[in-house]
Each structure stands twice: as C-alpha cells, then as structure tokens.
Design a protein around this motif. Sequence first.
Motif, PDB file in Angstrom:
ATOM      1  N   VAL A  64       0.846  -1.190   0.000  1.00 27.18           N
ATOM      2  CA  VAL A  64       0.000   0.000   0.000  1.00 27.18           C
ATOM      3  C   VAL A  64       0.885   1.244   0.000  1.00 27.18           C
ATOM      4  O   VAL A  64       1.808   1.365   0.811  1.00 27.18           O
ATOM      5  CB  VAL A  64      -0.931   0.019   1.227  1.00 27.18           C
ATOM      6  CG1 VAL A  64      -1.846   1.232   1.184  1.00 27.18           C
ATOM      7  CG2 VAL A  64      -1.759  -1.263   1.287  1.00 27.18           C
ATOM      8  N   VAL A  65       0.599   2.166  -0.910  1.00 24.10           N
ATOM      9  CA  VAL A  65       1.331   3.435  -1.005  1.00 24.10           C
ATOM     10  C   VAL A  65       0.361   4.558  -0.673  1.00 24.10           C
ATOM     11  O   VAL A  65      -0.743   4.624  -1.220  1.00 24.10           O
ATOM     12  CB  VAL A  65       1.902   3.648  -2.426  1.00 24.10           C
ATOM     13  CG1 VAL A  65       2.716   4.943  -2.480  1.00 24.10           C
ATOM     14  CG2 VAL A  65       2.747   2.456  -2.845  1.00 24.10           C
ATOM     15  N   GLN A  66       0.780   5.449   0.228  1.00 30.28           N
ATOM     16  CA  GLN A  66      -0.075   6.568   0.655  1.00 30.28           C
ATOM     17  C   GLN A  66       0.737   7.845   0.780  1.00 30.28           C
ATOM     18  O   GLN A  66       1.939   7.798   1.046  1.00 30.28           O
ATOM     19  CB  GLN A  66      -0.732   6.256   1.998  1.00 30.28           C
ATOM     20  CG  GLN A  66      -1.729   5.105   1.945  1.00 30.28           C
ATOM     21  CD  GLN A  66      -2.214   4.708   3.320  1.00 30.28           C
ATOM     22  OE1 GLN A  66      -1.419   4.323   4.172  1.00 30.28           O
ATOM     23  NE2 GLN A  66      -3.499   4.791   3.552  1.00 30.28           N
ATOM     24  N   PRO A  67       0.103   9.000   0.608  1.00 30.25           N
ATOM     25  CA  PRO A  67       0.806  10.269   0.821  1.00 30.25           C
ATOM     26  C   PRO A  67       1.053  10.494   2.301  1.00 30.25           C
ATOM     27  O   PRO A  67       0.307  10.010   3.153  1.00 30.25           O
ATOM     28  CB  PRO A  67      -0.164  11.311   0.253  1.00 30.25           C
ATOM     29  CG  PRO A  67      -1.509  10.675   0.390  1.00 30.25           C
ATOM     30  CD  PRO A  67      -1.295   9.215   0.182  1.00 30.25           C
ATOM     31  N   GLY A  68       2.103  11.228   2.618  1.00 30.72           N
ATOM     32  CA  GLY A  68       2.417  11.528   4.007  1.00 30.72           C
ATOM     33  C   GLY A  68       3.533  10.646   4.509  1.00 30.72           C
ATOM     34  O   GLY A  68       3.477   9.430   4.357  1.00 30.72           O
ATOM     35  N   GLY A  69       4.551  11.221   5.093  1.00 30.34           N
ATOM     36  CA  GLY A  69       5.678  10.451   5.593  1.00 30.34           C
ATOM     37  C   GLY A  69       5.682  10.378   7.093  1.00 30.34           C
ATOM     38  O   GLY A  69       5.032  11.154   7.779  1.00 30.34           O
ATOM     39  N   GLY A  70       6.415   9.400   7.610  1.00 32.75           N
ATOM     40  CA  GLY A  70       6.630   9.313   9.055  1.00 32.75           C
ATOM     41  C   GLY A  70       5.580   8.535   9.798  1.00 32.75           C
ATOM     42  O   GLY A  70       5.761   8.149  10.930  1.00 32.75           O
ATOM     43  N   GLN A  71       4.385   8.336   9.209  1.00 31.31           N
ATOM     44  CA  GLN A  71       3.365   7.555   9.884  1.00 31.31           C
ATOM     45  C   GLN A  71       2.442   6.970   8.839  1.00 31.31           C
ATOM     46  O   GLN A  71       2.353   7.452   7.719  1.00 31.31           O
ATOM     47  CB  GLN A  71       2.560   8.429  10.849  1.00 31.31           C
ATOM     48  CG  GLN A  71       1.824   9.588  10.156  1.00 31.31           C
ATOM     49  CD  GLN A  71       1.030  10.412  11.142  1.00 31.31           C
ATOM     50  OE1 GLN A  71       0.824  10.033  12.273  1.00 31.31           O
ATOM     51  NE2 GLN A  71       0.575  11.556  10.690  1.00 31.31           N
ATOM     52  N   VAL A 260       4.961   3.813   2.546  1.00 31.76           N
ATOM     53  CA  VAL A 260       4.793   2.558   1.809  1.00 31.76           C
ATOM     54  C   VAL A 260       4.883   1.422   2.817  1.00 31.76           C
ATOM     55  O   VAL A 260       5.811   1.365   3.619  1.00 31.76           O
ATOM     56  CB  VAL A 260       5.869   2.391   0.717  1.00 31.76           C
ATOM     57  CG1 VAL A 260       5.584   1.140  -0.109  1.00 31.76           C
ATOM     58  CG2 VAL A 260       5.937   3.617  -0.181  1.00 31.76           C
ATOM     59  N   HIS A 261       3.924   0.514   2.789  1.00 30.13           N
ATOM     60  CA  HIS A 261       3.909  -0.600   3.727  1.00 30.13           C
ATOM     61  C   HIS A 261       3.117  -1.753   3.134  1.00 30.13           C
ATOM     62  O   HIS A 261       2.357  -1.577   2.175  1.00 30.13           O
ATOM     63  CB  HIS A 261       3.292  -0.186   5.066  1.00 30.13           C
ATOM     64  CG  HIS A 261       2.015   0.595   4.917  1.00 30.13           C
ATOM     65  ND1 HIS A 261       0.793  -0.019   4.759  1.00 30.13           N
ATOM     66  CD2 HIS A 261       1.786   1.929   4.885  1.00 30.13           C
ATOM     67  CE1 HIS A 261      -0.137   0.906   4.649  1.00 30.13           C
ATOM     68  NE2 HIS A 261       0.428   2.091   4.711  1.00 30.13           N
ATOM     69  N   THR A 262       3.272  -2.912   3.707  1.00 33.20           N
ATOM     70  CA  THR A 262       2.512  -4.066   3.237  1.00 33.20           C
ATOM     71  C   THR A 262       1.087  -3.981   3.762  1.00 33.20           C
ATOM     72  O   THR A 262       0.819  -3.342   4.785  1.00 33.20           O
ATOM     73  CB  THR A 262       3.144  -5.384   3.709  1.00 33.20           C
ATOM     74  OG1 THR A 262       3.135  -5.408   5.138  1.00 33.20           O
ATOM     75  CG2 THR A 262       4.568  -5.512   3.206  1.00 33.20           C
ATOM     76  N   ALA A 263       0.154  -4.631   3.045  1.00 37.99           N
ATOM     77  CA  ALA A 263      -1.257  -4.565   3.429  1.00 37.99           C
ATOM     78  C   ALA A 263      -1.488  -5.137   4.817  1.00 37.99           C
ATOM     79  O   ALA A 263      -2.354  -4.671   5.555  1.00 37.99           O
ATOM     80  CB  ALA A 263      -2.111  -5.321   2.409  1.00 37.99           C
ATOM     81  N   LEU A 264      -0.702  -6.150   5.209  1.00 36.39           N
ATOM     82  CA  LEU A 264      -0.911  -6.780   6.513  1.00 36.39           C
ATOM     83  C   LEU A 264      -0.589  -5.845   7.664  1.00 36.39           C
ATOM     84  O   LEU A 264      -1.049  -6.044   8.779  1.00 36.39           O
ATOM     85  CB  LEU A 264      -0.057  -8.047   6.627  1.00 36.39           C
ATOM     86  CG  LEU A 264      -0.478  -9.208   5.719  1.00 36.39           C
ATOM     87  CD1 LEU A 264       0.445 -10.392   5.932  1.00 36.39           C
ATOM     88  CD2 LEU A 264      -1.921  -9.618   5.993  1.00 36.39           C
ATOM     89  N   SER A 265       0.214  -4.797   7.407  1.00 32.81           N
ATOM     90  CA  SER A 265       0.545  -3.848   8.478  1.00 32.81           C
ATOM     91  C   SER A 265      -0.151  -2.512   8.293  1.00 32.81           C
ATOM     92  O   SER A 265       0.082  -1.586   9.040  1.00 32.81           O
ATOM     93  CB  SER A 265       2.059  -3.611   8.514  1.00 32.81           C
ATOM     94  OG  SER A 265       2.489  -2.998   7.300  1.00 32.81           O
ATOM     95  N   SER A 266      -1.057  -2.425   7.322  1.00 30.21           N
ATOM     96  CA  SER A 266      -1.630  -1.128   6.964  1.00 30.21           C
ATOM     97  C   SER A 266      -2.520  -0.538   8.020  1.00 30.21           C
ATOM     98  O   SER A 266      -2.557   0.670   8.200  1.00 30.21           O
ATOM     99  CB  SER A 266      -2.439  -1.243   5.665  1.00 30.21           C
ATOM    100  OG  SER A 266      -3.519  -2.132   5.820  1.00 30.21           O
ATOM    101  N   ASN A 267      -3.259  -1.374   8.750  1.00 29.59           N
ATOM    102  CA  ASN A 267      -4.181  -0.837   9.729  1.00 29.59           C
ATOM    103  C   ASN A 267      -3.832  -1.228  11.156  1.00 29.59           C
ATOM    104  O   ASN A 267      -4.332  -0.650  12.091  1.00 29.59           O
ATOM    105  CB  ASN A 267      -5.612  -1.323   9.437  1.00 29.59           C
ATOM    106  CG  ASN A 267      -6.266  -0.540   8.319  1.00 29.59           C
ATOM    107  OD1 ASN A 267      -5.914   0.599   8.099  1.00 29.59           O
ATOM    108  ND2 ASN A 267      -7.188  -1.165   7.619  1.00 29.59           N
ATOM    109  N   GLY A 268      -2.960  -2.239  11.294  1.00 26.31           N
ATOM    110  CA  GLY A 268      -2.707  -2.735  12.638  1.00 26.31           C
ATOM    111  C   GLY A 268      -2.166  -1.690  13.579  1.00 26.31           C
ATOM    112  O   GLY A 268      -2.603  -1.573  14.713  1.00 26.31           O
ATOM    113  N   SER A 269      -1.204  -0.888  13.118  1.00 26.36           N
ATOM    114  CA  SER A 269      -0.585   0.092  14.000  1.00 26.36           C
ATOM    115  C   SER A 269      -1.557   1.191  14.372  1.00 26.36           C
ATOM    116  O   SER A 269      -1.727   1.533  15.526  1.00 26.36           O
ATOM    117  CB  SER A 269       0.653   0.681  13.321  1.00 26.36           C
ATOM    118  OG  SER A 269       1.210   1.702  14.098  1.00 26.36           O
TER     119      SER A 269
END
Length: 404
Positions: A64-71, A260-269
């Motif tokens: 998953v790619v999203q705008p915004g860095g650091g979080q 940028v992160h994998t889908a499995l970690s996209s919402n967990g944090s």
Amino acid sequence: MSTFRKGNIHLALQSIGAAKGRSLLTMLGIIIGIAAVILIVCIGEGVKQQVAAQTAHYGRDVVVVQPGGGQYGTLAANLLLSPQGSLSAADIDTVKTVSGVARAVPIAAVAGSIRGDRTINTPIVIATSVDFPEVTKHKVAYGAFFDAASDTDTVVLGSQLAQKLFEDNVPLGQTVTFRGEQFIVGGLLKPFASSPFSLEANFNDALFIPYAKARSLTGSDPATSQLFVKVTAGSDAATVAQSIHRTLVAKHGGADDITVHTALSSNGSSSGDTIHLLTLMTIGIAAIAFIVGGIGIMNVMLVSVTERTQEVGLRKAIGATNQQILRQFMAEAFVLSAVGALLGILLSLASIGLLRLYSPLQPIVVWQIFVIAPLVGLVTGLLFGTFPAIKAARKDPIEALRRR
C-alpha cells in the motif's frame, strides 16, 4: 478461627440485607468500574481481531502506497479530509516501473452527489482501475466489474450503497446520475469485511467508476489517496515496498513524504493506537468509578458504625477485642466489594452478549481481565473500608454504651 470468620461474613450479609437499596447504591461505583474495564478490554480485543482479519484479506503480496511520511496514513482520513495531500499520476506511473510490481490500482476520491431512486449528497465515489477486484482479492456478487473493453459509462456499487440508492436489491442495468452524466450499474460487489474503529474507509458504501472517466469528468487527474500494488509472484512484498519508497523519495527530490507498507501492516498500527487510547481513557474513567465506589463504601460504613455504636460497646463489654471488632467491619467492606465485583462481572457478560447479538462489535472474552478487574475492586473496597473499621475498633465501650 474459621467459624469466627464465617460468623463475620454472616453478620455482614445480614447487615447488607437489612439495607438493600443503600447497599446497592454503595456498590454502584465498584459495579460500573469493573464492568467498564472488562467491557472495553474485551471490545478492544475483538476489534483487533476483526481488523486483523480485514487487512489479512488483501494477502501478503499487496503493498500500500499513501501520501504523508513518518506515519501510516488512513484511507478514511485521506478520502474524506485529504490532510496529507495526494499521489499524482506521475507517482502512479513511477510505481509501475519499479521492479517486482505487477499491478498498481489507484484509489482516488471524486466529489459530487449521486442520484438513483434516491439522492445521496455526500457519497464515497472512488475512481479506480480494472484490476481492483484482482488486487484486493474481492469478487463481484452480481454482474461484472468494469474492464478495459467495457463502456466507460459503467459503474459498480458497494453492497450497502446499492440498498441506500435503489429500491431494487440488485439494481443491475439501473442508471446513476453523477456530475450531470448518467452511468449504468454494471456490477454489485460482495460485502467487504468492515470493522468498527477500523481506519479504512467502508468500501460497502462506495461507488466505483473508471479512473479514466473520473479524469474526464473533473478535467484533471483525481486526487489519489491510496495505491494498492500487487507484487509479482516470488517477490517479497516488504522488499518491493522498500524499493517503491526509495524510488518515490528520489522522484520527489529527496522529500520523504510517502508512506509505503505491506497490506498486513496497513491498519494494525493505527487501529491498535486508537484502541490503546480508548482503553487508557476507559481505565481512567473506571479508576474514578472505583474511587467513588470506595468512598461510597467508606461513607456507608461510617454511618453503620454510628448506628451500631451500642452494639460495638456491648460486644466490647462482654470481651470482644479491638481486632475482633476490626475484623467484623472489614468483613462488611469485603462483602460489599465482593458482591459489587460479582454484579460487575455479570453486567459485563450481559453487555458482551448483547453487543455480539445486536451490534457490529464482536467482543472477545479475555479471562485475565475477569480476574484483574474484580481483584482491583476488592482491594479498593477493603482500603476504603479500613478507616471505618479502625474507628469502630477504637471506640471506648463505656462511652459507646452511653449512646442512645
């Protein structure tokens, strides 16, 4: 000794039974505190499992790619509020060139009301590509998703939006008006697994239109808030995610404004942080309830000590020691706390059952909290019951017998 303790418990139960209403009000703080802590922990655990199941749906091969860095960004926030900007068409093209990327599916928000049998003024309208069902591993329940060969005037509806927009349960072939143009409903998606407190937008309430059509309607590239990237077979998603991040940062002149992160970690944090904050808030409120409950126990026991001054004096006159009087009143504090703890457990169990039956929440019973919360309630009651018990134990028998 055991008989004496049983006698104290029996006397305490008699005392509480003689003033049931007052005793219940006394225990209310303990009951609410225990029920609140148990309920929020069980709800939190249930939501975590629901979110995990929801994100695991995409699989290990999706980045998953999203705008915004650091979080980690959130789709719901990006779609509705767009606080961190959006991905450009150039960003999408750049991602497609990265080694290990098989497909890239944009998720872009397009503003405007939609009209079918009914009108929805603030819908979620998502512009995306034909690869959306494959990358998200989600199937169409009725009809078909739009494809490269289909007419660009075809749209697909989420299951809940279809019910809100049309009288027909399966509105295939019906027309939807959006931004002054009419579209044909070509497909109806199967319900998406959605979770309360999940930070992902509910696709069940979305209308999906072709990305190219959204571009022609708005006269510019729609604001892409998220990009689903499917990696090639045999590639490691985490490694591809790092490559995408490096490439986009370089493309942006070194600005680390992309997540940028994998889908499995996209919402967990993000969801975990939200649940953690809710848990802390509830524990704080429950702590206040425990204190209020403890104060209630102390006040009622002080009243009880005053009302039973002659009883205390008489017991001391016939040989009862200060320690025996102390134990008697401590037993009352214990019984009040124990009954309150039991009622709190029963209330929480009933609430969990009702939530599972009549709400989208699916609380999970966490046995540890069913032990910890009542123990805290008992300790609170005993602590606040100590002062009245000491006061009763220190009464002078002669002065006590003079009281009428």
